[in-house]
Scaffold this active site. Structure first.
Site, PDB file in Angstrom:
ATOM      1  CG  ASP A  77     -63.994 -56.105   2.080  1.00  0.00           C
ATOM      2  OD1 ASP A  77     -62.932 -56.481   2.593  1.00  0.00           O
ATOM      3  OD2 ASP A  77     -64.890 -56.901   1.753  1.00  0.00           O
TER       4      ASP A  77
ATOM      5  N   PRO B 297     -77.458 -54.115 -23.458  1.00  0.00           N
ATOM      6  CG  PRO B 297     -79.727 -53.711 -23.226  1.00  0.00           C
ATOM      7  CD  PRO B 297     -78.612 -53.632 -24.219  1.00  0.00           C
TER       8      PRO B 297
END
Lengths: 143, 143, 143, 143
Positions: B16, B58
């Site tokens: 970033d 999941p």
């Protein structure tokens, strides 16, 4: 406590081959939710850091619970709110809903940091004015 | 317990404007670390699911602690290991190191799911053969 | 001409609900392919920029042709090579293959930039030493 | 011709260590711009495919020109418009502006595909109703 809600349309590229939002995507949204929370406090992130002579608010802990999947085309709302203000850090709770269904709950702990000659950065106490905004709910006290 | 280590070079696009890895990226790497753990158990993910008639694994909970930043060009190693095997779910611990420094610790809880006519999917007990592989350390018992 | 090949395993999170690599992901890989090309020339990107007093090599044009899809679990090889060296810019060709099949062809044009007091940055002629490395094929002439 | 404009706030995670939007991110936005164009034509993507018995509109060519950088916090507008409708494919032009400044121009060519027993999918002529919508500018003719 300060809170802010943003909405998003789930995009094709947010989803994986199972057709549901790929989990790292939620952390992108939470990071943006926190940035929008700073704006709700009265300052865009870079302006807030400059005003108080800070370097940043790095994430030190995060967690999330995934309760229901989100799919391509879903419209979701992410509410980000200050959960706790400590001396040198603060917690943000993110709740992602599709209609009334809570799909994901997220939680971030961020540290207030300033420049340090030796180590580059070090934690520091949160400025009073910022604490007031976080606790009160924004530039105009909406509590 | 089954464990596997993968290495990555931190890329420009992983970072970033602060010049450090953007936090959601770590969750991408952890997700891939888990997929590679299934391969270390003896089966690529899709093959494992097909073999045992499962729908997926999941993620229901995840968390991470960020101890030291990673920067563009860093070579990092991510060790993923089975932390606990429960009846219908299992935990994976991910430890990301740059040399000897632990930069990020991650933790995932995943549920074993099968098809359900009414609800689409439901949790189910982990197959014995999979549990053995998870506990023993891979296709050939390396414990 | 300088060339370099890197390999990647297609990850779950690289793919979309159609089960194929989501197209922006290829541009991430191409960007990294270019960074690796600089290393093949003899310098990691930041070191190359510092050595020649440059600011960066921003992308001004890119394009790609998608010939065959890539799927989760595929092992792919990306060959990045200098296609042309002009006075103030250079072109890179990326070819992504799965085995012998060319799946994606990409093309980038990047400009060599240095600091400018007024505009922040401006284009500048590529340094001779860099041109030599780009044309010759790396730190030791492998042509 | 059909056109649609969406707006985005540039997020922290969209940007790279140079502080500007990492180029693959633009292709994510263009892909979403195309999906929104289908909605402007009158159908969400999945509904459009179902209505006409199609499999998808895979991207076969894309390109972009980067004219001015976008930075964290910028508000940008992306206009996506049908540039040309051919027999079995169509072109979309994307123009990303910050205020009056054109920052990025993108271009996509997509093929209309249907199921094929042998090859999985094959190109097919665009349905007349879709062509009308693409040429006319949406569900109600706004030309």
């Amino acid at each position: 406590m300060l809170a802010n809600t943003l909405t998003r349309r789930v995009e094709w590229g947010d989803c994986d081959p199972a057709g549901i939002v790929f989990n790292p995507q939620f952390f992108r949204w939470f990071d943006h939710g926190t940035a929008m929370l700073y704006e709700a406090a009265g300052w865009p992130k870079q302006e807030m850091l400059a005003r108080f002579g800070a370097l940043g608010c790095p994430l030190v802990e995060t967690r999330a619970s995934f309760r229901a999947p989100c799919r391509y085309g879903d419209d979701v709302a992410i509410t980000s709110e200050i959960a706790e203000v400590k001396q040198r850090s603060f917690d943000i709770r993110h709740t992602l809903r599709r209609g009334d269904v809570v799909c994901v709950e997220g939680f971030e702990t961020r540290v207030w940091t300033v420049h340090d000659d030796e180590r580059g950065l070090k934690s520091a106490p949160l400025p009073d004015e910022l604490v007031q905004r976080f606790l009160a709910g924004g530039p105009a006290d909406r509590s």
